[in-house]
Motif scaffolding. Structure first.
Motif, PDB file in Angstrom:
ATOM      1  N   TYR A   1     -37.871   7.654   8.474  1.00  0.00           N
ATOM      2  CA  TYR A   1     -37.246   6.523   9.159  1.00  0.00           C
ATOM      3  C   TYR A   1     -35.729   6.559   9.028  1.00  0.00           C
ATOM      4  O   TYR A   1     -35.007   6.211   9.976  1.00  0.00           O
ATOM      5  N   ASP A   2     -35.217   6.975   7.872  1.00  0.00           N
ATOM      6  CA  ASP A   2     -33.763   7.066   7.725  1.00  0.00           C
ATOM      7  C   ASP A   2     -33.165   8.050   8.723  1.00  0.00           C
ATOM      8  O   ASP A   2     -32.117   7.785   9.332  1.00  0.00           O
ATOM      9  N   VAL A   3     -33.819   9.182   8.911  1.00  0.00           N
ATOM     10  CA  VAL A   3     -33.312  10.184   9.861  1.00  0.00           C
ATOM     11  C   VAL A   3     -33.517   9.721  11.300  1.00  0.00           C
ATOM     12  O   VAL A   3     -32.599   9.788  12.128  1.00  0.00           O
ATOM     13  N   ALA A   4     -34.712   9.235  11.609  1.00  0.00           N
ATOM     14  CA  ALA A   4     -35.020   8.833  12.982  1.00  0.00           C
ATOM     15  C   ALA A   4     -34.135   7.682  13.443  1.00  0.00           C
ATOM     16  O   ALA A   4     -33.556   7.716  14.543  1.00  0.00           O
ATOM     17  N   LEU A   5     -34.009   6.659  12.611  1.00  0.00           N
ATOM     18  CA  LEU A   5     -33.172   5.521  12.991  1.00  0.00           C
ATOM     19  C   LEU A   5     -31.700   5.912  13.004  1.00  0.00           C
ATOM     20  O   LEU A   5     -30.919   5.404  13.828  1.00  0.00           O
ATOM     21  N   GLY A   6     -31.299   6.830  12.113  1.00  0.00           N
ATOM     22  CA  GLY A   6     -29.927   7.323  12.140  1.00  0.00           C
ATOM     23  C   GLY A   6     -29.604   8.029  13.444  1.00  0.00           C
ATOM     24  O   GLY A   6     -28.526   7.844  14.026  1.00  0.00           O
ATOM     25  N   LEU A   7     -30.537   8.845  13.936  1.00  0.00           N
ATOM     26  CA  LEU A   7     -30.330   9.517  15.228  1.00  0.00           C
ATOM     27  C   LEU A   7     -30.240   8.509  16.361  1.00  0.00           C
ATOM     28  O   LEU A   7     -29.424   8.665  17.287  1.00  0.00           O
ATOM     29  N   CYS A   8     -31.065   7.474  16.316  1.00  0.00           N
ATOM     30  CA  CYS A   8     -30.993   6.426  17.338  1.00  0.00           C
ATOM     31  C   CYS A   8     -29.633   5.732  17.318  1.00  0.00           C
ATOM     32  O   CYS A   8     -29.057   5.431  18.372  1.00  0.00           O
ATOM     33  N   MET A   9     -29.104   5.487  16.129  1.00  0.00           N
ATOM     34  CA  MET A   9     -27.789   4.856  16.029  1.00  0.00           C
ATOM     35  C   MET A   9     -26.693   5.744  16.618  1.00  0.00           C
ATOM     36  O   MET A   9     -25.809   5.281  17.344  1.00  0.00           O
ATOM     37  N   VAL A  10     -26.753   7.028  16.291  1.00  0.00           N
ATOM     38  CA  VAL A  10     -25.728   7.965  16.776  1.00  0.00           C
ATOM     39  C   VAL A  10     -25.757   8.055  18.294  1.00  0.00           C
ATOM     40  O   VAL A  10     -24.738   7.859  18.975  1.00  0.00           O
ATOM     41  N   PHE A  11     -26.929   8.368  18.840  1.00  0.00           N
ATOM     42  CA  PHE A  11     -27.026   8.539  20.291  1.00  0.00           C
ATOM     43  C   PHE A  11     -26.860   7.206  21.024  1.00  0.00           C
ATOM     44  O   PHE A  11     -26.285   7.164  22.116  1.00  0.00           O
ATOM     45  N   GLY A  12     -27.341   6.116  20.414  1.00  0.00           N
ATOM     46  CA  GLY A  12     -27.204   4.810  21.044  1.00  0.00           C
ATOM     47  C   GLY A  12     -25.778   4.321  21.081  1.00  0.00           C
ATOM     48  O   GLY A  12     -25.431   3.463  21.890  1.00  0.00           O
ATOM     49  N   ARG A  13     -24.932   4.841  20.218  1.00  0.00           N
ATOM     50  CA  ARG A  13     -23.520   4.457  20.193  1.00  0.00           C
ATOM     51  C   ARG A  13     -22.663   5.380  21.046  1.00  0.00           C
ATOM     52  O   ARG A  13     -21.905   4.922  21.910  1.00  0.00           O
ATOM     53  N   PHE A  14     -22.773   6.682  20.822  1.00  0.00           N
ATOM     54  CA  PHE A  14     -21.773   7.581  21.382  1.00  0.00           C
ATOM     55  C   PHE A  14     -22.108   8.110  22.776  1.00  0.00           C
ATOM     56  O   PHE A  14     -21.192   8.394  23.547  1.00  0.00           O
ATOM     57  N   LEU A  15     -23.381   8.256  23.115  1.00  0.00           N
ATOM     58  CA  LEU A  15     -23.685   8.651  24.493  1.00  0.00           C
ATOM     59  C   LEU A  15     -23.198   7.609  25.492  1.00  0.00           C
ATOM     60  O   LEU A  15     -22.538   7.957  26.485  1.00  0.00           O
ATOM     61  N   PRO A  16     -23.497   6.301  25.295  1.00  0.00           N
ATOM     62  CA  PRO A  16     -22.947   5.306  26.221  1.00  0.00           C
ATOM     63  C   PRO A  16     -21.421   5.289  26.252  1.00  0.00           C
ATOM     64  O   PRO A  16     -20.821   5.115  27.319  1.00  0.00           O
TER      65      PRO A  16
END
Length: 553
Positions: free
Chosen positions: A477-492
């Protein structure tokens, strides 16, 4: 006085206060971002960074500067956590484990502030102040910088540049966030919040037990996290703890801080594009969605839909008695309508439809009013999509603020909108498809799905609040949610800056008889409708399997 009446007065006073500061704060931020003068402190920072403050950047350079700053920030925050025991003011805390350090570094740099740990028993003073509190400022300032860059794209004509990232970052931190945080901290200290560096405080947990924890600069961290709409408290119980939220009026003040800058930025937008009425239209959309979210959350929590809530008159489980149901529901709505993450009640214990509202608020894209900066640029993306839809209906090339919305622009806007739903639904599907990850759920059935859906919605939207009931302190969960945070922030953000560059290069199109007026109530209603329809089409199946199924059972 009834609970409902008190809650209504609470919300009305909040609306009045936000209306009072909307114009002066919005005008002040307009002057900050359009000024050609640099203060002495700012010039010193630019020399330290080796930045040419008067040299503007194309959207590509702006994006690369932002990403470079964010990558370095992640490495610094990660390093401080991993070396915590060797640094001053560690309070004897052990190094943070690798997967929690990764998750936390990503979380605070992306303005999410999701916490998979207990702050008071994991982080020392230096880590809290030099790593986490600093990111409360600069990550919020990054969001404002992106919003201002997009506004410049609408305002400029045949331009190849959209500003200077380093100037926008420094000015947002020094001229806007720091002064308000300083005053806000004094107000909260006067309200009873602790501001010291003493250790060894004995505090009671919400469950009635006690634990030996360390005190810290709680008041300043509290105002920083609320002002930057970040969340992430020193104590694990966050804004329900009396050291972080002492009284009913500090509860009101913290909600005010959460909404302060996001609701003032539309005024800044209107001033920068030279049409204040356009800012009022965006503000009206935000306010309509926000008021609906607050009222519905209150209705569901005050009415209850089970035997015990109906017997006592409201859903009191998981609520702090100092605040009551209505003020807790308003805080819950405010924190999920923005990218905050601070909580003063247990969202997992909300009624099924009340819990659904906290998720739906985030699923809107956090645009009502959204995070600091992120709410404004998210709402402008929805405005672009709306004028495109309207243009299709009348067979005319869509325009917004004199700029044509062509194939490139609508592709960028569409991809922006699709990023978050993709992360939320794919992440939830992977978690629910694995027996090992399902074992982290406290509950089974629809409520268990809601716990997982909420976690990925919160991470992907950079909100940071938790539904609870889900054990996320695991490597997966730490890795999966971390990836969601990264892509959810910087792709947009990359898509927004690309759109800003595309718009800045255009010549303005003169208004004609077929131009859609984007400052009238008709357009406000269209944007509200498009926003709700897009979210409903995307997330309704998942909500139907989770909170809706639970509420109807």
């Amino acid at each position: 006085m009834s609970t409902t009446a008190a809650g209504m007065i609470f919300v009305v006073c909040l609306i009045a206060a936000l209306a009072l500061v909307h114009k002066p704060l919005g005008d002040y931020m307009y002057r900050v971002y359009t000024s050609v003068r640099h203060t002495v402190v700012e010039r010193g920072v630019y020399r330290l960074l080796g930045v040419r403050a008067d040299a503007e950047q194309s959207w590509g350079v702006y994006a690369r500067s932002l990403l470079a700053f964010s990558v370095i920030s992640i490495l610094v925050v990660y390093g401080i956590q991993r070396l915590q025991d060797r640094l001053p003011l560690s309070l004897g805390m052990a190094p943070v484990t690798d997967h929690i350090a990764w998750n936390t570094a990503i979380s605070f740099v992306t303005n999410t502030n999701w916490q998979a740990y207990s702050g008071e028993s994991t982080m020392g003073h230096l880590t809290q102040m030099a790593a986490l509190a600093v990111q409360n400022f600069v990550s919020a300032s990054v969001g404002m910088a992106v919003a201002v860059a997009l506004v410049r794209g609408f305002a400029r004509r045949k331009a190849e540049t959209i500003g200077n990232f380093w100037v926008d970052l420094v000015r947002g931190s020094i001229r806007i966030l720091l002064p308000i945080a300083f005053v806000g901290a004094l107000v909260l200290v006067a309200g009873g919040l602790i501001q010291n560096l003493s250790g060894g405080l004995e505090v009671a947990t919400l469950t009635g037990g006690s634990q030996h924890v360390t005190g810290g600069p709680v008041a300043s961290q509290e105002v920083i996290k609320e002002l930057g709409t970040n969340g992430g408290g020193f104590y694990n119980v966050n804004s329900a703890h009396p050291f972080e939220n002492a009284t009913s009026w500090t509860n009101w003040f913290e909600i005010f801080l959460i909404l302060l800058i996001p609701f003032a930025l539309p005024r800044t937008f209107g001033k920068m594009v030279g049409q204040v009425r356009q800012g009022y239209a965006i503000l009206a959309v935000m306010a309509t969605l926000a008021l609906a979210g607050v009222l519905l959350t209150n209705v569901f929590e005050l009415s209850g839909n089970a035997t015990v809530p109906q017997a006592v008159g409201a859903a009191m489980e998981g609520k702090e008695m100092r605040f009551g149901v209505s003020n807790s529901a308003t805080f819950g709505a405010a924190t999920t309508l923005t990218s905050t993450g601070a909580v003063n009640s247990f969202h997992d214990s909300y009624t099924p439809f009340g819990g659904m509202m906290t998720m739906f608020n985030m699923m809107l894209g956090e645009v009502a009013p959204g995070g600091v900066g992120a709410g404004l640029y998210g709402m402008l993306i929805l405005a672009v999509i709306t004028v495109f839809v309207a243009g299709l209906m009348v067979g005319r090339t869509p325009e917004y603020l004199g700029k044509k919305i062509g194939a490139r622009e609508i592709k960028l806007a569409s991809m922006y909108f699709l990023v978050t739903p993709m992360l939320v639904l794919i992440g939830t599907a992977f978690a629910m498809g694995s027996a090992q990850q399902r074992a982290s759920m406290l509950n089974s059935g629809p409520h268990g799905l809601s716990e997982v859906l909420y976690a990925f919605t919160s991470a992907s939207n950079n909100n940071g609040s938790a539904f609870a009931g889900l054990t996320v302190n695991t490597p997966w969960y730490d890795v999966a949610l971390g990836l969601c945070m990264v892509f959810g922030r910087f792709l947009p953000i990359i898509l927004v800056l690309a759109l800003a560059g595309s718009l800045a290069r255009q010549s303005p199109v003169p208004e004609g008889a077929g131009t859609l007026p984007t400052h009238r109530p008709q357009f406000v209603g269209m944007v509200v409708g498009v926003t709700i329809i897009l979210v409903a089409l995307t997330f309704l199946p998942a909500l139907a399997l989770g909170p809706i199924a639970e509420g109807l059972s």
